[in-house]
Design an enzyme around this catalytic site. Structure first.
Site, PDB file in Angstrom:
ATOM      1  N   ARG A  33      -9.255  24.553  13.251  1.00  0.00           N
ATOM      2  CA  ARG A  33      -8.859  23.124  13.520  1.00  0.00           C
ATOM      3  C   ARG A  33      -7.291  23.164  12.947  1.00  0.00           C
ATOM      4  NH1 ARG A  33     -13.064  19.854  11.265  1.00  0.00           N
ATOM      5  NH2 ARG A  33     -14.493  21.445  11.816  1.00  0.00           N
ATOM      6  N   GLU A  83     -11.424   9.544  19.997  1.00  0.00           N
ATOM      7  CA  GLU A  83     -10.556   9.077  18.442  1.00  0.00           C
ATOM      8  C   GLU A  83     -10.615   7.549  17.559  1.00  0.00           C
ATOM      9  OE1 GLU A  83      -8.269   6.279  19.270  1.00  0.00           O
ATOM     10  OE2 GLU A  83      -6.746   7.823  18.386  1.00  0.00           O
ATOM     11  N   MET A  84     -10.386   6.998  17.067  1.00  0.00           N
ATOM     12  CA  MET A  84     -10.469   5.789  16.704  1.00  0.00           C
ATOM     13  C   MET A  84      -8.873   4.935  15.853  1.00  0.00           C
ATOM     14  SD  MET A  84     -13.678   7.148  13.078  1.00  0.00           S
ATOM     15  CE  MET A  84     -14.084   5.321  13.932  1.00  0.00           C
ATOM     16  N   GLY A  94      -4.284  11.247  10.398  1.00  0.00           N
ATOM     17  CA  GLY A  94      -5.834   9.959   9.018  1.00  0.00           C
ATOM     18  C   GLY A  94      -6.315  10.830   8.541  1.00  0.00           C
ATOM     19  N   ARG A 145      -3.490   4.817  -3.540  1.00  0.00           N
ATOM     20  CA  ARG A 145      -4.895   5.431  -3.329  1.00  0.00           C
ATOM     21  C   ARG A 145      -5.094   7.016  -2.145  1.00  0.00           C
ATOM     22  NH1 ARG A 145      -7.795   0.683  -1.233  1.00  0.00           N
ATOM     23  NH2 ARG A 145      -6.983  -1.152  -2.101  1.00  0.00           N
ATOM     24  N   SER A 190     -10.956  18.277  18.533  1.00  0.00           N
ATOM     25  CA  SER A 190     -11.781  19.451  17.857  1.00  0.00           C
ATOM     26  C   SER A 190     -13.402  18.967  17.977  1.00  0.00           C
ATOM     27  CB  SER A 190     -11.924  18.230  16.244  1.00  0.00           C
ATOM     28  OG  SER A 190     -12.076  17.164  16.469  1.00  0.00           O
ATOM     29  N   ASP A 191     -14.113  19.031  19.046  1.00  0.00           N
ATOM     30  CA  ASP A 191     -15.407  19.124  18.904  1.00  0.00           C
ATOM     31  C   ASP A 191     -15.319  18.299  21.131  1.00  0.00           C
ATOM     32  OD1 ASP A 191     -15.185  16.618  17.058  1.00  0.00           O
ATOM     33  OD2 ASP A 191     -16.520  15.756  18.791  1.00  0.00           O
ATOM     34  N   ARG A 199       1.068   9.164  16.159  1.00  0.00           N
ATOM     35  CA  ARG A 199      -0.725   9.703  15.758  1.00  0.00           C
ATOM     36  C   ARG A 199      -0.698  11.152  16.163  1.00  0.00           C
ATOM     37  NH1 ARG A 199      -5.371   9.615  13.777  1.00  0.00           N
ATOM     38  NH2 ARG A 199      -6.626  10.041  15.717  1.00  0.00           N
ATOM     39  N   VAL A 200      -0.707  11.717  14.288  1.00  0.00           N
ATOM     40  CA  VAL A 200      -1.011  13.620  14.781  1.00  0.00           C
ATOM     41  C   VAL A 200      -2.904  13.753  14.720  1.00  0.00           C
ATOM     42  CG1 VAL A 200       1.189  14.480  15.186  1.00  0.00           C
ATOM     43  CG2 VAL A 200       0.410  13.572  13.269  1.00  0.00           C
ATOM     44  N   GLY A 201      -3.646  12.948  15.240  1.00  0.00           N
ATOM     45  CA  GLY A 201      -4.863  13.525  15.359  1.00  0.00           C
ATOM     46  C   GLY A 201      -5.787  14.606  15.573  1.00  0.00           C
ATOM     47  N   SER A 202      -7.493  13.979  15.859  1.00  0.00           N
ATOM     48  CA  SER A 202      -8.393  15.050  15.721  1.00  0.00           C
ATOM     49  C   SER A 202      -9.163  14.507  17.081  1.00  0.00           C
ATOM     50  CB  SER A 202      -9.358  16.136  15.150  1.00  0.00           C
ATOM     51  OG  SER A 202     -10.049  14.491  13.922  1.00  0.00           O
ATOM     52  N   HIS A 209       0.835  -1.134  -0.277  1.00  0.00           N
ATOM     53  CA  HIS A 209       0.080  -0.235   0.428  1.00  0.00           C
ATOM     54  C   HIS A 209       1.061   1.957   0.103  1.00  0.00           C
ATOM     55  CE1 HIS A 209      -2.680  -3.131   1.844  1.00  0.00           C
ATOM     56  NE2 HIS A 209      -3.539  -2.840   1.196  1.00  0.00           N
ATOM     57  N   ARG A 241      -4.328  16.750   5.790  1.00  0.00           N
ATOM     58  CA  ARG A 241      -2.473  16.599   6.717  1.00  0.00           C
ATOM     59  C   ARG A 241      -1.597  16.450   6.690  1.00  0.00           C
ATOM     60  NH1 ARG A 241      -5.120  14.518  11.809  1.00  0.00           N
ATOM     61  NH2 ARG A 241      -7.489  15.210  10.707  1.00  0.00           N
TER      62      ARG A 241
HETATM   63  O1  LIG Z   1      -8.420  13.437  12.861  1.00  0.00           O
HETATM   64  P1  LIG Z   1      -7.792  11.773  12.177  1.00  0.00           P
HETATM   65  O2  LIG Z   1      -6.098  11.638  12.389  1.00  0.00           O
HETATM   66  O3  LIG Z   1      -8.070  11.451  11.263  1.00  0.00           O
HETATM   67  O4  LIG Z   1      -8.338  11.383  13.688  1.00  0.00           O
HETATM   68  C1  LIG Z   1     -10.127  11.739  13.958  1.00  0.00           C
HETATM   69  O5  LIG Z   1     -11.180  11.669  13.118  1.00  0.00           O
HETATM   70  C2  LIG Z   1     -11.726  10.814  12.058  1.00  0.00           C
HETATM   71  C3  LIG Z   1     -12.792  10.784  12.858  1.00  0.00           C
HETATM   72  O6  LIG Z   1     -13.292  12.275  11.910  1.00  0.00           O
HETATM   73  C4  LIG Z   1     -11.064   9.411  12.680  1.00  0.00           C
HETATM   74  O7  LIG Z   1      -9.577   9.032  12.071  1.00  0.00           O
HETATM   75  C5  LIG Z   1     -10.416   9.821  14.221  1.00  0.00           C
HETATM   76  O8  LIG Z   1      -9.613   8.987  14.603  1.00  0.00           O
HETATM   77  O1  LIG Z   2     -13.066   9.870  16.284  1.00  0.00           O
HETATM   78  C1  LIG Z   2     -13.974  11.493  16.622  1.00  0.00           C
HETATM   79  C2  LIG Z   2     -12.639  12.264  16.241  1.00  0.00           C
HETATM   80  C3  LIG Z   2     -13.070  13.736  16.323  1.00  0.00           C
HETATM   81  N1  LIG Z   2     -14.402  13.614  17.192  1.00  0.00           N
HETATM   82  C4  LIG Z   2     -14.954  12.698  17.658  1.00  0.00           C
HETATM   83  O2  LIG Z   2     -16.172  12.534  18.465  1.00  0.00           O
HETATM   84  N2  LIG Z   2     -14.911  11.422  17.077  1.00  0.00           N
END
Ligand SMILES: O=P(O)(O)O[C@H]1O[C@H](CO)[C@@H](O)[C@H]1O
Ligand SMILES: O=c1cc[nH]c(=O)[nH]1
Length: 238
Positions: free
Chosen positions: A216, A178-179, A20, A43, A202-203, A87-90, A4, A24
């Site tokens: 953001r 997050e995920m 993610g 991809r 972010s929320d 990992r640098v996420g929201s 990949h 970004r």
């Molecule tokens: O901003 P990223 O890094 O994608 O992280 C969060 O945002 C996504 C969901 O909107 C999910 O991937 C979650 O983990």
């Molecule tokens: O996975 C996520 C990412 C940002 N905000 C959320 O509520 N869930």
């Protein structure tokens, strides 16, 4: 190339930032890295390598959710020899004291995913951040004056979750949802490499507040700087 990632061996730095969102990744490369070179577009999951303060750093989009990040992290570690993964996420805040635009360093990650139950034959593995990366990132965050929290997060399999699972984790003091973090920590632990998840709030699941796209981007810069300064400190410590 790996399945990949369309890079050659040696194209990817030992230390990598993992947003993610592939855009970004582009933003980080173009804003912070000197001489960024794009090594992946398979991809549309953009990946770049450049230097930050003289230290080689890569940045790779991972997509959303545990299956997606697991693929990228596995290939980065096993095909390209990456050793430090950040990992640098929201995320969404799960606690009143964790405000919009704050940064969370995830010392551990609970999950609603069954992936580790499958891996560990029904037993519970505790996905945990590398202490060295966590300690360094916390120090850098304080130096940069960022409002930072350290603690457990929830890696959920469901973004639009109506099961009530979030409340169970909130009641146990989980900082945000997050995920991906639980998968990153497990892949790294199995390979004996370092991993950390940095999240910008972010929320809020408590107040319903949300940041705008522009806000953001600006506030995500603080998290990006913490990760990049951590990369430099890790290189200096070698
Ligand atoms: O901003 P990223 O890094 O994608 O992280 C969060 O945002 C996504 C969901 O909107 C999910 O991937 C979650 O983990
Ligand atoms: O996975 C996520 C990412 C940002 N905000 C959320 O509520 N869930």
């Amino acid at each position: 190339m790996s399945t990949h990632i369309g890079a050659n061996k040696g194209d990817i730095a030992k230390t990598i930032l993992l947003p993610g969102d592939p855009l970004r990744a582009k933003f980080i490369a173009e804003t912070f890295l000197e001489n960024p070179k794009q090594y992946n577009n398979v991809r549309g999951m953009l990946g770049y390598t450049g230097t930050y303060k003289g230290v080689e750093v890569s940045v790779q989009g991972t997509g959303m959710g545990i299956p997606s990040i697991s693929i990228y992290v596995h290939e980065l570690i096993h095909e390209y020899g990456v050793k430090n993964l950040m990992r640098v996420g929201s995320c969404g805040s799960m606690q009143e004291h964790v405000k919009i635009r704050d940064v969370i360093l995830a010392s551990s990650a609970s999950t609603t995913s069954s992936i580790n139950k499958n891996r560990f034959r029904g037993m519970d593995f505790a996905p945990t951040a590398s202490f060295e990366l966590l300690h360094t990132a916390y120090t850098k965050a304080k130096e940069l004056g960022v409002n930072v929290h350290v603690g457990n997060v929830l890696s959920s399999d469901i973004f639009y979750d109506t099961t009530g699972a979030a409340k169970l984790f909130m009641d146990a003091g989980t900082l945000g949802v997050e995920m991906e973090a639980a998968a990153l920590y497990t892949e790294a632990a199995l390979a004996g490499v370092n991993a950390l998840t940095l999240l910008t709030v972010s929320d809020s699941l408590i107040t319903g507040e949300e940041t705008t796209a522009l806000e953001r981007q600006e506030t995500f810069k603080e998290m990006m700087k913490i990760a990049l300064e951590t990369a430099v400190a890790m290189a200096e410590a070698e």
